[in-house]
Design a protein around this motif. Structure first.
Motif, PDB file in Angstrom:
ATOM      1  N   SER A  44     -52.548   6.633  10.528  1.00 11.04           N
ATOM      2  CA  SER A  44     -53.576   7.661  10.604  1.00 11.04           C
ATOM      3  C   SER A  44     -54.921   6.992  10.361  1.00 11.04           C
ATOM      4  N   THR A  71     -61.259   3.988   9.332  1.00 11.70           N
ATOM      5  CA  THR A  71     -60.545   3.815   8.069  1.00 11.70           C
ATOM      6  C   THR A  71     -59.299   4.696   8.110  1.00 11.70           C
ATOM      7  N   GLY A  72     -58.270   4.280   7.410  1.00 11.50           N
ATOM      8  CA  GLY A  72     -57.054   5.090   7.402  1.00 11.50           C
ATOM      9  C   GLY A  72     -55.909   4.385   6.724  1.00 11.50           C
ATOM     10  N   ASP A  73     -54.689   4.839   7.038  1.00  4.95           N
ATOM     11  CA  ASP A  73     -53.487   4.346   6.369  1.00  4.95           C
ATOM     12  C   ASP A  73     -52.424   3.958   7.383  1.00  4.95           C
ATOM     13  N   GLU A  75     -48.403   3.465   7.150  1.00  2.00           N
ATOM     14  CA  GLU A  75     -47.214   3.644   6.315  1.00  2.00           C
ATOM     15  C   GLU A  75     -46.045   2.908   6.937  1.00  2.00           C
ATOM     16  N   ALA A 131     -56.951  -5.006   4.774  1.00  2.40           N
ATOM     17  CA  ALA A 131     -55.977  -4.126   4.122  1.00  2.40           C
ATOM     18  C   ALA A 131     -56.015  -4.344   2.619  1.00  2.40           C
ATOM     19  N   PRO A 134     -50.925  -2.256  -1.647  1.00  2.00           N
ATOM     20  CA  PRO A 134     -50.355  -0.905  -1.724  1.00  2.00           C
ATOM     21  C   PRO A 134     -49.987  -0.519  -3.146  1.00  2.00           C
ATOM     22  N   GLU A 150     -44.144   2.243   1.757  1.00  2.00           N
ATOM     23  CA  GLU A 150     -45.344   1.596   1.244  1.00  2.00           C
ATOM     24  C   GLU A 150     -46.479   1.848   2.222  1.00  2.00           C
ATOM     25  N   THR A 151     -47.670   2.065   1.706  1.00  2.00           N
ATOM     26  CA  THR A 151     -48.816   2.424   2.538  1.00  2.00           C
ATOM     27  C   THR A 151     -49.955   1.426   2.337  1.00  2.00           C
ATOM     28  N   LEU A 152     -50.422   0.873   3.442  1.00  2.00           N
ATOM     29  CA  LEU A 152     -51.574  -0.020   3.438  1.00  2.00           C
ATOM     30  C   LEU A 152     -52.817   0.786   3.784  1.00  2.00           C
ATOM     31  N   SER A 153     -53.839   0.670   2.963  1.00  3.11           N
ATOM     32  CA  SER A 153     -55.127   1.278   3.300  1.00  3.11           C
ATOM     33  C   SER A 153     -55.893   0.315   4.204  1.00  3.11           C
TER      34      SER A 153
END
Length: 216
Positions: A44, A71-73, A75, A131, A134, A150-153
């Motif tokens: 996203s 910008t986003g994530d 997963e 990135a 997480p 796990e989510t990377l910004s």
């Protein structure tokens, strides 16, 4: 051969990263060969930057466009060790244990991925991503097992030449489409000649191609 036009898109797959290994004096990046990130769950990304109006003569005289990237994530099921070391700056010791240091430096990278369409898959590349580490999260097993992802910004900015993002569409030639994950695709603007025809030259890692000539 051109691709068929999609009406819808859904799903996420074929997520890859390509580390930026060097920058030229002119600010052009060198990308490593794309590496697959398995276990993609969702992505996203929100566009940054808004258009603003300059007023003169009692009206909108000029529209200033500001593309500040995304910008986003992202997963994923589990961050691969190669991504942790190549991009997040983590290290492996001589016993094969992955560890972090407070002075570790992260690396920038291109992010490649695709959405499934009703006719063909839509392939994307974000050129200059960074990135953050997480959040670590898990829980004890109860009656049913809940998988913790796990989510990377992500932050995707523009290259020094202004390039932010590319994606395939129905006019993309077959060679470019099929080689999307062999190297990071870099577009070259269309050029016109004196006969009124226009050819679109494209380049990517490992060579360049010229699309079919069209009449304006």
């Amino acid at each position: 051969m051109a691709l068929k036009k999609n009406k819808v898109k859904f799903g996420l797959s074929m997520v890859h990263y390509a580390k930026i290994t060097a920058w030229s004096d002119e600010g052009e990046p060198t990308f490593a060969t794309p590496v697959r990130i398995p276990g993609a769950v969702s992505i996203s990304i929100d566009a940054n930057g808004e258009a603003s109006n300059f007023y003169a003569d009692n009206g909108v005289y000029y529209v200033i466009n500001n593309n500040a990237g995304y910008t986003g994530d992202l997963e994923i099921a589990l961050i691969p060790t190669d991504f942790a070391t190549a991009i997040l700056g983590e290290q492996l010791d001589n016993k094969g244990v992955l560890y972090e240091r407070n002075d570790a430096e992260t690396s920038q990278f291109a992010l490649l991925f695709e959405f499934t369409g009703d006719k063909n898959k839509i392939r994307h590349v974000l050129y200059c991503c960074s990135a953050s580490r997480p959040k670590n999260e898990s829980s004890t097993t109860e009656e049913s097992t809940e998988v913790k992802t796990e989510t990377l910004s992500l932050k995707a900015s523009a290259l020094p030449n202004g390039l932010v993002k590319s994606k395939t569409c129905e006019s993309t030639d077959e060679t470019t489409y099929n080689n999307w994950y062999n190297g990071v695709y870099i577009p070259v603007a269309a050029t016109s000649n004196s006969t009124g025809t226009r050819s679109v030259s494209t380049s990517s890692k490992g060579g360049s191609t010229t699309a079919a000539t069209t009449t304006d």
